[in-house]
Design a protein around this motif. Structure first.
Motif, PDB file in Angstrom:
ATOM      1  N   LEU A  60      45.083  25.624  77.956  1.00 55.70           N
ATOM      2  CA  LEU A  60      43.618  25.738  77.780  1.00 55.70           C
ATOM      3  C   LEU A  60      42.923  24.654  78.592  1.00 55.70           C
ATOM      4  N   THR A  61      43.433  23.394  78.422  1.00 59.80           N
ATOM      5  CA  THR A  61      42.802  22.286  79.169  1.00 59.80           C
ATOM      6  C   THR A  61      42.963  22.516  80.673  1.00 59.80           C
ATOM      7  N   MET A  64      40.338  24.838  81.933  1.00 62.45           N
ATOM      8  CA  MET A  64      39.015  24.175  81.986  1.00 62.45           C
ATOM      9  C   MET A  64      38.996  23.152  83.133  1.00 62.45           C
ATOM     10  N   VAL A 104      37.035  17.475  78.247  1.00 68.44           N
ATOM     11  CA  VAL A 104      38.059  18.554  78.341  1.00 68.44           C
ATOM     12  C   VAL A 104      39.439  17.985  78.059  1.00 68.44           C
ATOM     13  N   THR A 106      29.415  25.303  78.501  1.00 69.76           N
ATOM     14  CA  THR A 106      30.620  25.980  77.988  1.00 69.76           C
ATOM     15  C   THR A 106      31.387  25.053  77.044  1.00 69.76           C
ATOM     16  N   TYR A 137      34.596  25.901  74.541  1.00 72.11           N
ATOM     17  CA  TYR A 137      35.910  25.217  74.628  1.00 72.11           C
ATOM     18  C   TYR A 137      36.247  24.596  73.284  1.00 72.11           C
ATOM     19  N   ARG A 178      39.447  25.125  71.052  1.00 67.18           N
ATOM     20  CA  ARG A 178      40.342  23.995  70.715  1.00 67.18           C
ATOM     21  C   ARG A 178      40.573  23.967  69.199  1.00 67.18           C
ATOM     22  N   ILE A 234      37.185  32.600  76.648  1.00 69.31           N
ATOM     23  CA  ILE A 234      37.450  31.606  77.704  1.00 69.31           C
ATOM     24  C   ILE A 234      37.450  32.289  79.071  1.00 69.31           C
TER      25      ILE A 234
END
Lengths: 178, 107, 348, 733
Positions: free
Chosen positions: D123-124, D127, D170, D308, D312, D316, D380
């Motif tokens: 995920l990170t 981003m 992030v 965004t 996020y 998370r 996402i």
């Protein structure tokens, strides 16, 4: 016995007569002192009052104190007062006098005090006190008490007299410069 | 023989009141001084009258009244001396002994 | 108080007052003859033998003079002043013993009018009242001279009263009592007080002179400056009252001095000679004591007159300084001296 | 390279210090300012890519390193989705915290300390790539846009600072670091919005740029207030802020936490923070006014990255949201409402940037809707695609504005196609993408969300319907903007018309890249439904990569047995496939709750006919919006003006943004001032009053007593006597 009782019972002794006379004259003299506008007349009133009271002291067998009263009060204090009156050549006070209100108030307060003090006196019937001790009122008895029991007050008074003397001299002394 | 201090105290009270009246109502400093003397004198009278009738040794009466009277006498004399000195000083400033003139000590 | 005592007292009072008043003219005569003798001149001799009747003539004169009361005076005090002076003078004499005692049909009559425990104080009190006479006279006459005269004489009397008092106090300390009779009895027993307390004697003498406004101290009446002092406005009888008061004061003063210092009516060496050797007592002794008392008083009276016509007059500030700066400190010292004597147990 | 993870945010921070410091000292000339800024941003991009490559290569040696230094490194366990954590710094060793025992384990004291932790997982990574990629492109674009501007070192410095803060947000390994980033980006958005602090931004309302900046900041702060409350509540119940520990704690006692009021509360509070940051319904009012900032800023911050952040954060905290259906429902409803509302407002704006701003709010609404219905991956993915085409649109509008004499008003544009072909074509491609034409990225992500909304266990048909309505409005206002700006004759004043020409290559180059991105990036995450129609099977690479991170666990997992260990980045979608089958078997089309009463992850699988229907519907939506816009604005003289009188009332309503600002003013601001005034008065009258009163009484008594001090002795004697009498009376009584 109380005043009222004394009168009522009629056992009026010479003492009683003397006391009444002296009392009346004393009161009259006091009124003269307070009310008269000329200070000298007031002073003479004061002398009369003191002599009457000295008389009453004699009635109370306080011979020493009577003599003292006459010598110091009548003989010295009033003379001093008269002396100052004549020194300052004070004229009798102006007619006006203080306003009515303070006089009335003062009179009222006076009467109130008499009422407050007088009432218990009239009601209080003190126990009959016998004749005084043989040496009562003599110089010896008073002197002995003065120098034993009341010695320290005696010293204090002497200090007071000293300070009064110094004070009086300083106050009245004409400033050297003027 | 008046057996109790009653009448004397009453006389003292009356004299005291007259003296007080004099102090309050008169404007002349000398008269006020004399009235004060009156009051002191009446106090003395009361003292001695009472002490005469208190039970003492060998008969009625204790010398204490007279001793205190003597002290009051001394103080009264001192008081008159200082009082007169003040009066003289005041006279020198104000040309009169009217007490009301001396009113600087106020707000 | 039974009747006998009352009568006795009344008789005594009458006698004393009578003698006092009658001696005044004699004194005036003595005064005038004495002053004349001192000034080497004859003095009054026209009226009666040796001018003895001169005082009588003066008296009559005073009586018949017009009694003028000036309008501006304060009438009450103006009239009261001479009376106060006279009464004060006479009253002082009440406590002075002029003899021990007469026995009259079994009852002893003490030859003193008022035998009181605080006798001497009474005398002081009475003489103190004399001041008022003068003050009132000065003030009520309502004129400057008499006012100033009154002021000065009262100032003088107040000052000397102090030294007089202190001198008397020293005698009282030495004698240990205030009763004149006791003081005399002590002096009869022991030595006369004049010897141990001689300075006191002198102070008392000088003060007595000042008290009576006699010559060295007679500033108030000083003719040259203040006309007649406080009795300027007075005339006839009131003036004579002042005059008499003055002379009686003289007698009282001298009587006081004799009583305190010369043993009053005590005969010299009385115990040893008269009572011991001659064995006298009772009325005869009393008469002798009376005579001794009179002799002593007479001597002092003559002393008054003598001093008056010999010493010059004090200035007022000298007068005051003598009083405050000399006599009073001396008197204080003398009191200490008397207490020391007592401490050493000198008096009998 | 992974061990240098913490360098990524440090590079732009260094850039900020250098450009800002030297720039302020006047030592840097314009070219160097730009070069330094871009270099810093590019450095962070390179470092990010290196780290991701290293991460993708497996975590074996990192696991050894973590074993060696346990307090500095931490690697996720074998079964868990890959995650690498590094703690370069101990930040706040706070000590013991009393846990209230809400988690069913009784009151106890737990050691609590906040460390400065950076973490990297898929995920990170996504981003990171978006932020650094788009960021660097926008930096390059800014060189052209800000050419010749005075004091542009301030602009580039703040831009770098923003990059640093966003990267911190992030990369954060726990809520505290995230919050630092969260506040940092808020600060930078305020600074950058207010860049032209003297200019008046909105002619109608007289709002200056500085006011716009303040408005953005305050609204964000209100949101942050909610966020902070959520964080603290979280702390008091779990005793930790670390994401992995939180997820473990929640999934650990999953049954206990499912549907708990506390968790819902925390979820709603955190979402309230997200509404502030991502401009959702209650707190979206600042975004349209944020257009006061220079266009690159709008592109970067208010389209691609900062806004965004909210989405996020939701992704998370997916473990928390999975366990509180209530919170997710709130998110979905708010998202859908925002999408529709913003779309309506967008249709009536004349300022091109305002149109794009409302479009952003609307698209964010879609993302929240996706997250709300459990389609975190779709959300996402839409975020990524939106970043590309919205950045391209903004930068396109930027080049148009730069050329047309710096005016945003579309009524002064018209027919720019002839002068600015590149800008026109890139703008057109992005518009097609956002409107949802088939092969482009917009369709891929938006329709995935709409499909999920319809079929997912937590979605509902009503939300889908409104979503579709918003989609129609989206394509309408986008094509309206295109026609008003690029078609028809030019309406700009003559002196502007002479200078009309294409933007410099540095700007158009970036536009082209972004346009390609907008078109192509969609292919990364082709929704499964569509791929099946075309017969390719599930080729949704994006879902495959991201799903493990945001998948639900514990009772809420898709199907209890299917979710064994999710190993590594294995390409095969076997696991995913299996999971669908099970769900399929378990739930019929109806609303019957799945076994155990838990709203499980996953969706009812639509029949092929339904899939096809959706596909066609998407095209129909696109077409209606396009034709309507063409009809209204396409022709030589725009027919819209003709309709104006009849629709005047509606137009005014929409143009004035449903009077929301006025509503807030009257509902919130005015009462606030009234209350403040009231308390000021209270303080004035009562508090000061009391003090003055005591002073007054003292003074008054002084006055009264003064009367007794007459100075005349006789009066004093009188009082003496009175006193004596009183005492005598009292004693004799």
């Amino acid at each position: 016995m109380s005043l009222v009782a004394g009168v009522v019972l009629g056992a009026i002794s010479i003492q009683w007569v003397a006391f009444l006379v002296l009392a009346v004259v004393a009161i009259a003299a006091a009124l003269v002192v307070v009310l008269h506008r000329s200070p000298v007349v007031g002073a003479m009133g004061l002398v009369t009052n003191f002599l009457c009271i000295a008389g009453i002291y004699v009635l109370l067998n306080a011979y020493f104190f009577a003599a003292l009263q006459v010598i110091i009060y009548a003989g010295a204090v009033v003379v001093l007062i008269t002396f100052v009156i004549m020194l300052l050549n004070l004229q009798p006070e102006a007619k006006g006098g203080p306003g009515v209100v303070p006089v009335a108030l003062a009179a009222l307060l006076g009467l109130a005090l008499i009422a407050v003090v007088g009432r218990p006196l009239l009601e209080y019937a003190a126990p009959e006190a016998g004749p005084p001790a043989p040496d009562f009122g003599t110089v010896a008895q008073v002197g002995e008490a003065l120098f034993t029991v009341y010695f320290y007050p005696f010293l204090a008074v002497s200090l007071a007299l000293l300070s009064a003397m110094v004070g009086a001299v300083l106050l009245a002394k004409r400033r050297l410069e003027d | 023989m008046v057996g109790d201090p009653g009448p004397y105290l009453l006389l003292a009270a009356v004299l005291f009141v007259i003296g007080a009246f004099g102090v309050i109502s008169r404007r002349g400093a000398i008269t006020i001084l004399m009235s004060i003397e009156l009051m002191l004198n009446s106090a003395n009278l009361a003292l001695i009258a009472v002490s005469r009738f208190l039970p003492g040794d060998g008969g009625a009466g204790v010398p204490d009244g007279q001793v205190i009277g003597f002290l009051v006498l001394a103080i009264a004399a001192a008081e008159v001396a200082v009082g007169l000195a003040i009066v003289i000083a005041m006279f020198r400033l104000r040309e009169s002994v009217d007490v009301d003139l001396a009113r600087l000590l106020r707000w | 108080m039974d009747l006998f005592d009352v009568v006795a007292t009344i008789v005594k009072v009458a006698l004393v007052v009578g003698i006092l008043i009658s001696t005044v003219p004699v004194l005036t005569w003595v005064e005038r003859r004495g002053s004349a003798f001192i000034q080497l001149r004859l003095g009054p001799n026209r009226v009666g033998p040796l001018g003895l009747l001169q005082p009588l003539a003066d008296g009559i004169k005073f009586l018949f003079k017009e009694d003028v009361i000036p309008p501006h005076v304060y009438k009450l005090f103006y009239v009261a002043a001479p009376a106060v002076s006279f009464i004060a003078a006479v009253l002082a004499f009440a406590v002075i013993p002029f003899g021990s005692a007469f026995v009259v049909d079994g009852r002893t009559v003490p030859l003193v009018i008022l035998d009181v425990d605080v006798g001497v104080l009474f005398l002081l009190a009475a003489s103190g009242m004399g001041v008022f006479g003068i003050i009132l006279a000065g003030w009520s006459s309502n004129n400057k001279y008499s006012m100033l005269g009154g002021l000065r004489s009262s100032a003088q009397m107040i000052s000397y009263e102090l030294s007089l008092g202190l001198a008397i106090v020293s005698v009282l300390i030495y004698a240990g009592t205030l009763r004149p009779v006791e003081i005399v009895q002590q002096q009869i027993g022991g030595t006369w007080n004049v010897f141990p307390l001689f300075i006191g004697f002198l102070i008392l003498l000088v003060s007595a002179f000042a008290e009576t406004n006699r010559l060295p101290f007679d500033l108030p009446e000083a003719e040259t400056e203040l006309v007649a002092g406080y009795h300027t406005e007075y005339s006839s009888m009131k003036f004579s009252m002042f005059f008499m008061a003055e002379y009686i004061n003289m007698i009282t003063g001298s009587a006081l001095v004799t009583t305190l210092f010369l043993g009053g009516y005590a005969l010299p060496f009385q115990r040893l000679v008269f009572e011991g050797w001659l064995g006298l007592e009772g009325n005869l002794l009393a008469v002798l004591e009376l005579l001794s008392f009179t002799a002593k008083v007479g001597f002092f009276l003559w002393l008054f007159v003598w001093v008056r016509w010999t010493l010059p007059r004090f200035r007022f500030d000298q007068l005051m300084r003598l009083g405050w700066k000399v006599l009073i400190p001396l008197a204080l010292v003398h009191v200490v001296w008397a207490s020391l004597l007592v401490m050493w147990g000198v008096p009998a | 390279m992974l061990t240098y993870l913490w360098l990524i945010p440090l590079a732009p921070l260094a850039g900020f210090l250098l450009v800002g410091g030297l720039g302020m000292a006047g030592r840097l000339r314009e070219p160097w300012v730009q070069r330094l800024a871009v270099a810093a941003s590019a450095a962070s991009f390179v470092l990010a890519v290196a780290a991701i490559v290293d991460f993708a290569g497996g975590l074996d040696d990192e696991r050894a390193l973590a074993a060696a230094q346990p307090d500095r490194y931490e690697v996720s366990a074998a079964g868990e989705p890959a995650r690498f954590e590094i703690t370069p710094l101990r930040w706040m060793p706070i000590g013991d915290v009393t846990l209230r025992g809400w988690d069913g384990q009784g009151v106890r004291r737990a050691a609590f300390g906040v460390n400065w932790t950076f973490a990297l997982d898929t995920l990170t990574a996504v981003m990171l790539l978006v932020v650094t990629g788009i960021g660097t492109l926008i930096h390059i674009y800014s060189i052209g846009y800000m050419a010749g501007e005075q004091g542009q070192h301030r602009f580039f410095a703040y831009l770098n600072l923003f990059m640093a803060m966003m990267l911190t947000l992030v990369l954060a390994g726990n809520l505290a670091v995230l919050f630092v980033g969260w506040e940092g980006v808020g600060l930078c958005s305020y600074l950058l919005i207010g860049y032209y602090y003297r200019q008046v931004f909105d002619k109608e309302s007289g709002l200056t740029c500085a006011d716009a900046g303040r408005k953005a900041f305050i609204t964000n702060r209100i949101g942050d207030f909610g966020f902070l409350l959520g964080m603290l509540l979280l702390l008091l119940s779990f005793g930790t802020w670390d994401f992995s520990e939180l997820a473990a704690a929640i999934n650990g006692s999953s049954a206990y936490w499912y549907g708990s009021v506390l968790l819902t509360g925390i979820g709603v509070l955190l979402f309230f923070g997200a509404t502030g940051k991502s401009a959702q319904v209650p707190l979206y009012v600042w975004l349209p006014d944020a257009m006061a900032g220079p266009t690159p800023v709008s592109a970067l911050i208010h389209a691609a990255t900062m806004v965004t952040a909210g989405v996020y954060m939701l992704a998370r905290m997916s473990a928390l949201y999975w366990h509180s259906p209530g919170a997710m429902f709130v998110v979905a409803v708010v998202g859908c409402l925002t999408a529709v509302l913003a779309a309506t407002m967008g249709m009536a704006q004349y300022d091109i940037k305002k149109v794009l701003a409302y479009s952003t709010v609307s698209q964010l609404g879609y993302m929240m809707l996706g997250a709300g219905v459990g389609a975190f991956v779709a959300a996402i993915f839409h975020l990524v695609t939106h970043a590309f085409f919205k950045a391209c649109l903004f930068l396109g509008s930027g080049s148009v504005i730069a050329r047309c004499g710096h005016t945003n008003d579309m009524r002064l544009y018209g027919g720019l196609k002839r002068w600015m072909p590149t800008t026109y074509w890139t703008f057109l491609v992005s518009t097609l993408a956002i409107a949802g034409l088939f092969p482009l990225s917009g369709f891929m992500s938006k329709d995935e969300i709409l499909a999920r909304t319809l079929f997912s266990f937590r979605g509902s048909a009503v939300l889908w319907l409104f979503g579709t309505l918003a989609a129609v409005m989206t394509s309408f206002y986008m094509f309206r903007a295109v026609y008003m700006t690029f078609h028809g004759e030019n309406r700009s004043p003559d002196h502007v018309r002479e200078h009309l020409r294409e933007s410099p290559p540095v700007m158009t180059g970036v536009l082209v890249v972004l346009a390609i991105g907008a078109a192509g990036v969609g292919l990364l995450g082709v929704p499964e439904g569509v791929s099946r129609l075309v017969g390719l099977g599930n080729v949704n690479w994006f879902e495959h990569v991201l799903h493990p991170v945001v998948a639900a666990r514990g009772v809420v997992a898709g199907s209890a047995e299917a979710h064994g260990g999710e190993h590594g980045a294995a390409p095969a979608g076997e696991a995913g496939h299996g999971e669908h089958a099970a769900a399929q078997a378990g739930a019929s089309h109806g609303e019957a709750a799945p076994p155990g009463g838990y709203l499980v992850e996953g969706m009812h699988h639509p029949s092929v006919a339904a899939e096809a229907g959706l596909f066609v519907l998407a095209f129909v939506v696109f077409l209606t919006g396009f034709l309507l816009a063409r009809w209204a604005y396409g022709g030589p003289e725009p027919r819209a003006e003709a309709l104006a009188p009849r629709l005047a009332y509606l137009r005014r309503l929409l143009h004035r943004k449903w009077f929301v600002d006025e509503l807030y003013d009257r509902l919130v601001i005015r009462p606030y001032y009234a209350v403040a005034d009231f308390f000021a008065a209270v303080d004035q009258r009562i508090v000061d009053g009391a003090v003055n009163l005591s002073a007054a009484t003292a003074e008054l008594s002084g006055q009264v007593l003064k009367l007794f001090g007459t100075g005349i002795v006789r009066h004093y004697a009188l009082w003496f006597m009175a006193g004596a009498v009183l005492i005598a009376w009292m004693m004799m009584r």
